[in-house]
Design a protein around this motif. Structure first.
Motif, mmCIF file in Angstrom:
data_model
loop_
_atom_site.group_PDB
_atom_site.id
_atom_site.type_symbol
_atom_site.label_atom_id
_atom_site.label_comp_id
_atom_site.label_asym_id
_atom_site.label_seq_id
_atom_site.Cartn_x
_atom_site.Cartn_y
_atom_site.Cartn_z
ATOM 1 N N LEU A 87 0.901 -1.262 0.002
ATOM 2 C CA LEU A 87 0.083 -0.017 0.021
ATOM 3 C C LEU A 87 0.906 1.231 0.008
ATOM 4 C CD1 LEU A 87 -2.730 -0.997 2.761
ATOM 5 C CD2 LEU A 87 -2.664 -1.534 0.473
ATOM 6 N N LYS A 88 0.493 2.162 -0.535
ATOM 7 C CA LYS A 88 1.386 3.513 -0.708
ATOM 8 C C LYS A 88 0.943 4.411 0.450
ATOM 9 C CE LYS A 88 2.904 4.362 -5.292
ATOM 10 N NZ LYS A 88 2.326 3.329 -5.996
ATOM 11 N N SER A 89 -0.486 4.550 0.816
ATOM 12 C CA SER A 89 -0.670 5.100 2.048
ATOM 13 C C SER A 89 -2.065 4.537 2.233
ATOM 14 C CB SER A 89 -0.859 6.542 1.688
ATOM 15 O OG SER A 89 -2.191 7.028 1.372
ATOM 16 N N LEU A 90 -2.579 4.852 3.447
ATOM 17 C CA LEU A 90 -3.691 4.364 3.939
ATOM 18 C C LEU A 90 -4.893 5.307 3.611
ATOM 19 C CD1 LEU A 90 -3.431 2.554 7.407
ATOM 20 C CD2 LEU A 90 -3.811 1.540 5.204
ATOM 21 N N GLU A 91 -4.465 6.389 3.156
ATOM 22 C CA GLU A 91 -5.371 7.370 2.714
ATOM 23 C C GLU A 91 -6.585 7.011 1.860
ATOM 24 O OE1 GLU A 91 -3.528 11.228 1.684
ATOM 25 O OE2 GLU A 91 -2.512 11.041 3.322
ATOM 26 N N ASP A 92 -6.244 6.319 0.869
ATOM 27 C CA ASP A 92 -6.956 5.885 -0.521
ATOM 28 C C ASP A 92 -7.820 4.683 0.002
ATOM 29 O OD1 ASP A 92 -6.140 7.935 -1.846
ATOM 30 O OD2 ASP A 92 -4.505 6.672 -2.595
ATOM 31 N N GLU A 93 -7.543 4.042 1.242
ATOM 32 C CA GLU A 93 -8.032 2.752 1.496
ATOM 33 C C GLU A 93 -9.231 3.072 2.481
ATOM 34 O OE1 GLU A 93 -6.991 0.101 0.191
ATOM 35 O OE2 GLU A 93 -5.166 1.214 -0.743
ATOM 36 N N PRO A 95 -11.251 3.428 5.664
ATOM 37 C CA PRO A 95 -10.457 3.541 7.183
ATOM 38 C C PRO A 95 -10.331 2.578 8.129
ATOM 39 C CG PRO A 95 -11.892 4.991 6.488
ATOM 40 C CD PRO A 95 -12.164 4.159 5.424
ATOM 41 N N GLY A 96 -11.375 1.539 7.835
ATOM 42 C CA GLY A 96 -11.539 0.509 8.782
ATOM 43 C C GLY A 96 -10.417 -0.799 8.216
ATOM 44 N N LEU A 97 -9.732 -0.447 7.271
ATOM 45 C CA LEU A 97 -8.919 -1.809 6.733
ATOM 46 C C LEU A 97 -7.935 -2.618 7.532
ATOM 47 C CD1 LEU A 97 -8.080 -3.187 3.883
ATOM 48 C CD2 LEU A 97 -6.348 -1.307 3.816
ATOM 49 N N ILE A 98 -7.518 -1.988 8.481
ATOM 50 C CA ILE A 98 -6.590 -2.509 9.340
ATOM 51 C C ILE A 98 -6.972 -2.718 10.765
ATOM 52 C CG2 ILE A 98 -4.484 -1.891 7.968
ATOM 53 C CD1 ILE A 98 -3.581 0.116 10.178
#
Ligand code: ADP
Ligand code: MG
Length: 143
Positions: A87-93, A95-98
């Motif tokens: 992942l490049k950053s969590l910004e585009d994901e 928010p609950g992904l991790i």
């Protein structure tokens, strides 16, 4: 802060095993280091010392996986192992992904925590940095 020099993957695993003795349910361990530094090797040592039986490898198709181990009292302990490298950053994901990989019921070990950025700081209890020091030598800093 403690610094160690390891001379092989086996020694880094052993160090992970010793480090695991200071970990508790709910702890979050950030592990930094370049590709091939030995982050997954260290995680494997932690997991083996906590009685995880299956293979411990960096998850390939997901960002994380959860193993079943045992704590010091022999009680079942979940260990979540994340690798955010892809992942490049969590910004585009989402928010609950991790989020599902964190909790009071488990230990969380995270490779490439840089990707998740500062929100992780509040959850972090331990930090590990592994640096190349020529050949198979690695400098391992435990916090
Ligand atoms: P990362 O997860 O940081 O990308 P890995 O743990 O997957 O790295 O791989 C580290 C590689 O380096 C393994 O093949 C391991 O056997 C090798 N290696 C050689 N010396 C060491 C050492 N001192 N500590 C950790 N790994 C080492
Ligand atoms: Mg890895």
């Amino acid at each position: 802060m403690k610094r160690f020099l390891t001379l092989s993957g086996r020694e880094t695993e052993e160090l992970g095993g010793e480090f695991s003795a200071g970990l508790d349910r709910g702890d979050v361990v950030l592990i930094r280091g370049e590709l091939g530094a030995g982050k997954t090797t260290f995680v494997r040592g932690v997991c083996q010392a906590l009685d995880v039986t299956g293979a411990v490898t960096s998850p390939t198709f997901t960002i994380g996986q959860t193993y079943e181990g045992k704590d010091r009292d022999g009680l079942p302990l979940l260990i979540s192992h994340l690798d955010l490298y892809r992942l490049k950053s969590l910004e585009d994901e989402d928010p609950g992904l991790i989020d599902d990989y964190f909790g009071d019921d488990r230990l969380t070990l995270l490779e490439w925590p840089e990707v998740a950025g500062t929100p992780l700081n509040a959850r972090t209890t331990h930090r590990v940095v592994i640096e190349h020091d020529g050949g198979d030598r690695r400098l391992v800093t435990l916090n």
